[in-house]
Write an enzyme that holds these catalytic residues in place. Structure first.
Site, mmCIF file in Angstrom:
data_model
loop_
_atom_site.group_PDB
_atom_site.id
_atom_site.type_symbol
_atom_site.label_atom_id
_atom_site.label_comp_id
_atom_site.label_asym_id
_atom_site.label_seq_id
_atom_site.Cartn_x
_atom_site.Cartn_y
_atom_site.Cartn_z
ATOM 1 N N SER A 107 5.724 -5.345 4.535
ATOM 2 C CA SER A 107 6.098 -4.332 3.559
ATOM 3 C C SER A 107 7.098 -3.340 4.174
ATOM 4 O O SER A 107 8.155 -3.739 4.646
ATOM 5 C CB SER A 107 4.827 -3.633 3.049
ATOM 6 O OG SER A 107 5.092 -2.795 1.969
ATOM 7 N N HIS A 132 7.955 -7.669 0.233
ATOM 8 C CA HIS A 132 7.589 -7.699 -1.188
ATOM 9 C C HIS A 132 8.158 -6.463 -1.866
ATOM 10 O O HIS A 132 8.706 -5.571 -1.214
ATOM 11 C CB HIS A 132 6.070 -7.796 -1.384
ATOM 12 C CG HIS A 132 5.282 -6.627 -0.865
ATOM 13 N ND1 HIS A 132 3.912 -6.587 -0.863
ATOM 14 C CD2 HIS A 132 5.666 -5.428 -0.327
ATOM 15 C CE1 HIS A 132 3.489 -5.449 -0.360
ATOM 16 N NE2 HIS A 132 4.540 -4.721 -0.033
#
EC number: 3.4.21.92
Length: 210
Positions: A107, A132
């Site tokens: 992330s 993501h």
């Protein structure tokens, strides 16, 4: 309920004792490594952590603006705005920042990994990288929910643009790659442009930097 960030921060930190002309001096291990211009970004990214990382970056710049900084990353990600404060500082300061993932860079951790100086972004062979899109949850009046949803979409576009800048991929490729949790091996991360080299030992990392 126990806060996992508090558990992490309360982990026993080893001390290092050095002999100086004035006698013995004790440092915690992270402070000692900071003297070698090494910063550790470990655990969830949040406001408390980001303020410490930013302060260390600014301190090392003030100490020597021409000498590179090494950042070791092992993070599951966290708060986007906290991560962006670290990202902006990395781009703002004069020293080049080398990044190395140990364990995982997921992330926001992956964005900070790829934000290192071009040619100086590394991974150890058994690390992993995950990218993501941002997520968030809101409650309240319908209009406020719509405002927050629009802001999240703006943030998504901005994060995509940052990945485009540092990976060399086009926007559509980045948007597709970040649509869901996308785990990458070091080899896949290198092919995607998130890192520059996979290193097994320090000598290879030094050769790659030179």
């Amino acid at each position: 309920m126990i806060d996992p960030t508090e558990t992490y921060m309360n982990t026993l930190v080893p001390m290092v004792v050095e002999q100086t002309s004035r006698g013995e001096r004790a440092y915690d291990i992270f402070s000692r490594l900071l003297k070698e211009r090494i910063i550790f970004l470990n655990g969830p990214v949040h406001d408390g952590m980001s303020s410490l990382i930013v302060a260390q970056l600014l301190h090392l710049e003030a100490e020597n603006p021409s000498k590179e900084i090494s950042m070791y990353i092992n993070s599951p990600g966290g708060v986007v705005t906290s991560g962006l404060s670290i990202y902006d500082t990395m781009q703002y300061i004069k020293p080049k920042v080398s990044t190395l993932v140990i364990g995982q860079a997921a992330s926001m951790g992956s964005l900070l990994l790829t934000a290192g100086e071009a040619g100086m972004r590394f991974s150890l062979p058994n690390s992993r990288v995950m990218v993501h899109q941002p997520s968030g949850g809101y409650q309240g009046q319908a209009t406020d929910i719509m405002i927050h949803a629009e802001e999240t979409l703006k943030l998504k576009r901005r994060l995509n643009e940052i990945y485009v800048k540092h990976t060399g991929q086009d926007y559509d490729t980045i948007e597709k790659a970040l649509e869901r949790d996308n785990f990458m091996s070091p080899e896949q991360a290198k092919e995607f442009g998130l890192i520059d080299e996979i290193v097994e030992n320090r000598s290879k990392a030094d050769d790659a930097e030179s």
